[in-house]
Design a protein around this motif. Structure first.
Motif, mmCIF file in Angstrom:
data_model
loop_
_atom_site.group_PDB
_atom_site.id
_atom_site.type_symbol
_atom_site.label_atom_id
_atom_site.label_comp_id
_atom_site.label_asym_id
_atom_site.label_seq_id
_atom_site.Cartn_x
_atom_site.Cartn_y
_atom_site.Cartn_z
ATOM 1 N N GLN A 21 -4.324 -16.737 -5.475
ATOM 2 C CA GLN A 21 -3.502 -16.302 -4.343
ATOM 3 C C GLN A 21 -2.713 -15.039 -4.690
ATOM 4 O O GLN A 21 -2.619 -14.112 -3.885
ATOM 5 C CB GLN A 21 -2.540 -17.424 -3.929
ATOM 6 N N ARG A 22 -2.167 -15.003 -5.903
ATOM 7 C CA ARG A 22 -1.434 -13.812 -6.327
ATOM 8 C C ARG A 22 -2.366 -12.605 -6.388
ATOM 9 O O ARG A 22 -2.005 -11.498 -5.951
ATOM 10 C CB ARG A 22 -0.780 -14.038 -7.697
ATOM 11 N N SER A 23 -3.537 -12.806 -6.951
ATOM 12 C CA SER A 23 -4.489 -11.702 -7.085
ATOM 13 C C SER A 23 -4.968 -11.222 -5.719
ATOM 14 O O SER A 23 -5.099 -10.011 -5.483
ATOM 15 C CB SER A 23 -5.682 -12.139 -7.947
ATOM 16 N N ALA A 24 -5.217 -12.159 -4.801
ATOM 17 C CA ALA A 24 -5.612 -11.782 -3.441
ATOM 18 C C ALA A 24 -4.497 -11.013 -2.757
ATOM 19 O O ALA A 24 -4.743 -10.064 -1.993
ATOM 20 C CB ALA A 24 -5.977 -13.030 -2.636
ATOM 21 N N GLY A 25 -3.243 -11.402 -3.036
ATOM 22 C CA GLY A 25 -2.102 -10.686 -2.477
ATOM 23 C C GLY A 25 -2.031 -9.259 -2.962
ATOM 24 O O GLY A 25 -1.682 -8.341 -2.212
ATOM 25 N N ILE A 26 -2.389 -9.047 -4.235
ATOM 26 C CA ILE A 26 -2.422 -7.689 -4.791
ATOM 27 C C ILE A 26 -3.485 -6.861 -4.081
ATOM 28 O O ILE A 26 -3.252 -5.714 -3.685
ATOM 29 C CB ILE A 26 -2.695 -7.736 -6.309
ATOM 30 N N VAL A 27 -4.670 -7.420 -3.892
ATOM 31 C CA VAL A 27 -5.755 -6.712 -3.197
ATOM 32 C C VAL A 27 -5.316 -6.310 -1.796
ATOM 33 O O VAL A 27 -5.596 -5.198 -1.329
ATOM 34 C CB VAL A 27 -7.027 -7.585 -3.135
ATOM 35 N N ALA A 28 -4.582 -7.204 -1.148
ATOM 36 C CA ALA A 28 -4.201 -6.980 0.252
ATOM 37 C C ALA A 28 -3.173 -5.862 0.424
ATOM 38 O O ALA A 28 -3.038 -5.317 1.523
ATOM 39 C CB ALA A 28 -3.651 -8.277 0.849
ATOM 40 N N THR A 29 -2.468 -5.494 -0.647
ATOM 41 C CA THR A 29 -1.392 -4.503 -0.495
ATOM 42 C C THR A 29 -1.877 -3.067 -0.413
ATOM 43 O O THR A 29 -1.110 -2.175 -0.079
ATOM 44 C CB THR A 29 -0.384 -4.613 -1.669
ATOM 45 N N ASP A 30 -3.147 -2.812 -0.737
ATOM 46 C CA ASP A 30 -3.652 -1.441 -0.698
ATOM 47 C C ASP A 30 -5.084 -1.426 -0.168
ATOM 48 O O ASP A 30 -5.991 -1.960 -0.818
ATOM 49 C CB ASP A 30 -3.617 -0.815 -2.102
ATOM 50 N N PRO A 31 -5.313 -0.836 0.999
ATOM 51 C CA PRO A 31 -6.665 -0.811 1.586
ATOM 52 C C PRO A 31 -7.662 -0.004 0.764
ATOM 53 O O PRO A 31 -8.870 -0.076 1.012
ATOM 54 C CB PRO A 31 -6.430 -0.174 2.958
ATOM 55 N N GLU A 32 -7.173 0.787 -0.206
ATOM 56 C CA GLU A 32 -8.091 1.559 -1.037
ATOM 57 C C GLU A 32 -8.766 0.701 -2.109
ATOM 58 O O GLU A 32 -9.700 1.151 -2.765
ATOM 59 C CB GLU A 32 -7.335 2.709 -1.714
ATOM 60 N N ARG A 33 -8.296 -0.533 -2.282
ATOM 61 C CA ARG A 33 -8.937 -1.437 -3.239
ATOM 62 C C ARG A 33 -10.211 -1.981 -2.602
ATOM 63 O O ARG A 33 -10.225 -3.027 -1.964
ATOM 64 C CB ARG A 33 -7.985 -2.564 -3.631
ATOM 65 N N LYS A 34 -11.289 -1.241 -2.824
ATOM 66 C CA LYS A 34 -12.543 -1.543 -2.135
ATOM 67 C C LYS A 34 -13.563 -2.271 -3.002
ATOM 68 O O LYS A 34 -14.544 -2.788 -2.494
ATOM 69 C CB LYS A 34 -13.182 -0.237 -1.628
ATOM 70 N N LEU A 35 -13.357 -2.270 -4.318
ATOM 71 C CA LEU A 35 -14.320 -2.925 -5.187
ATOM 72 C C LEU A 35 -13.563 -3.799 -6.170
ATOM 73 O O LEU A 35 -12.807 -3.305 -7.004
ATOM 74 C CB LEU A 35 -15.164 -1.879 -5.931
ATOM 75 N N ILE A 36 -13.731 -5.117 -6.014
ATOM 76 C CA ILE A 36 -12.969 -6.087 -6.794
ATOM 77 C C ILE A 36 -13.914 -6.741 -7.796
ATOM 78 O O ILE A 36 -14.946 -7.310 -7.414
ATOM 79 C CB ILE A 36 -12.348 -7.172 -5.878
#
Length: 442
Positions: free
Chosen positions: A18-33
């Motif tokens: 959940q924390r990691s998903a929250g980090i991804v959600a804070t910046d739309p430029e995070r396109k490749l996880i």
């Protein structure tokens, strides 16, 4: 475009996901996880690869893997679909374990289950966060040779595959650590290879930044477990970070920086449990360039000394020496020579991991043309910094500080970013604490 890699502890529990998903959600430029296996899973898979594993032990390990993943799935809500996917993977894992041949190819396929399981769960966690991530099999992009267990990537093919399969306007979730050869066989990039995978993806898609989200808040001046006063480095150069990773820094996989340097991709190391912390930014040129930035320690070192009068004013001796070591795939770190002697440091742990060692037969082969001695229980300390070969007044204070210790080998001048020396294993941590206090503590 940002490539974000999350390590095993960053996806090891539902709360961590959940924390990691929250980090991804804070910046739309995070396109490749890029995701690792859940914490502990790869170790369990390695344990399952053992020969003559009894059924009770095997079932205990499988139950541990099942519980770890099902505990996360149960908390995801509407878990029937996820459970179906996971149990299908678990069934496939069981079938794979029943296969008779247990060569390196078999092991690579086994070890891949960890990342395949974790990403099948995390993609749903992302979707529940409103992130429409597309699950992708890394093996379609990360193409390697057939050196199972420690595969070599084919950069040109990876670039072409990324251009064909990755749309920069789409968010993708991929697995770290795994790839495939030209025959479609699963390969792995070695332990810690998820960082390497992420860097390969970052280079291939020409990302601006590669983020390494881990359980520590960046790169430190030394190991905080040895020196409690060690502090976070906010910015460091590629050259320094590469030296630090090679000489014992545990935050980054040593191979990670190669694709990033080639691709001009900045690297940021940060903590997924404390994302507000700035972490460490690794760049081509750091603004501040202290002579000594960090101190690293690598234990389990051996010193091989080869002595022969054949060396005196003769050519070809070193070639003969290194030919023997190369034929036995023995990795050498530091080298120091005199007119009639050569001293070499060997990383015992690395060589053991590659299933090679300095056996009696190797030593006998060397003794055919030289006197040979081996010392063990040594440790390598490296001072990492900038322009060290041009810095006046560094050697005096350093060697004065070390005057009561026995230094077995010194290597300085080959790189402007490090000065290394070999010491007794039992004194190593004490020396690191002393040097950190003298040269680095703010």
């Amino acid at each position: 475009m940002i490539v974000s890699k999350f390590g095993g502890t960053s996806v090891g529990t539902y709360e961590a996901m959940q924390r990691s998903a929250g980090i991804v959600a804070t910046d739309p430029e995070r396109k490749l996880i890029v995701i690792s296996a859940t914490s502990g899973t790869t170790n369990d898979l390695v344990a399952l690869s053992a020969y003559n594993l009894d059924s009770t032990t095997r079932e205990g390990i499988l139950e541990r893997i099942e519980k770890r993943h099902v505990d996360i799935i149960k908390q995801c809500g509407e878990s029937e679909k996820l459970e179906k996917v996971f149990y299908s993977q678990l069934s496939e894992l069981r079938e794979h374990l029943d296969f008779v041949g247990r060569d390196k190819r078999w092991k690579d396929r086994l070890y891949a289950f960890g990342e395949l399981m974790s990403t099948s769960i995390f993609v749903e966690v992302l979707k529940k966060r409103g992130i429409d991530a597309q699950w992708m099999d890394s093996r379609e992009v990360i193409k390697t040779d057939s050196t199972f267990g420690n595969a070599e990537p084919d950069y040109e093919v990876i670039k072409k595959k990324a251009e064909k399969l990755i749309d920069k306007n789409t968010t993708y979730l991929v697995q770290g650590f795994i790839g495939s050869d030209i025959f479609g066989n699963t390969t792995t990039l070695g332990r810690g290879g998820s960082d390497f995978s992420a860097a390969l993806f970052a280079e291939a898609v020409e990302a601006n930044t590669l983020e390494i989200w881990t359980d520590v808040a960046g790169v430190y001046t030394t190991d905080p477990r040895i020196v409690p006063d060690a502090f976070q480095i906010h910015e460091i150069s590629f050259d320094e970070a590469a030296e630090l990773s090679v000489f014992g820094g545990k935050v980054l996989h040593p191979a990670t920086l190669k694709p990033a340097i080639r691709g001009g991709v900045n690297v940021r190391v940060a903590s997924s449990s404390d994302p507000a912390e700035p972490g460490t930014l690794i760049v081509k040129e750091a603004k501040k360039k202290p002579a000594i930035r960090a101190i690293s320690l690598r234990k389990d070192q051996s010193l091989l000394t080869v002595n022969s009068l054949q060396m005196l004013h003769q050519h070809g001796f070193l070639a003969q020496l290194f030919k023997v070591l190369a034929e036995h795939k023995i990795s050498v770190d530091l080298v120091s020579t005199s007119e009639v002697s050569v001293a070499l440091t060997l990383d015992t742990a690395v060589n053991a991991a590659n299933k090679v060692e300095l056996t009696d037969s190797v030593l006998d082969e060397l003794r055919e043309f030289a006197e040979v001695s081996v010392e063990s229980d040594l440790a390598l300390i490296a001072l990492i910094g900038n322009d060290m070969q041009k810095t006046s007044g560094l050697g005096g204070p350093l060697f004065t500080a070390l005057e009561r210790y026995n230094i077995r080998l010194i290597c300085h001048g080959a790189s402007s970013n490090n000065l290394c020396f070999l010491v007794d294993h039992g004194e190593a941590e004490q020396i690191v604490r002393m040097l950190h206090d003298k040269f680095i503590t703010e």
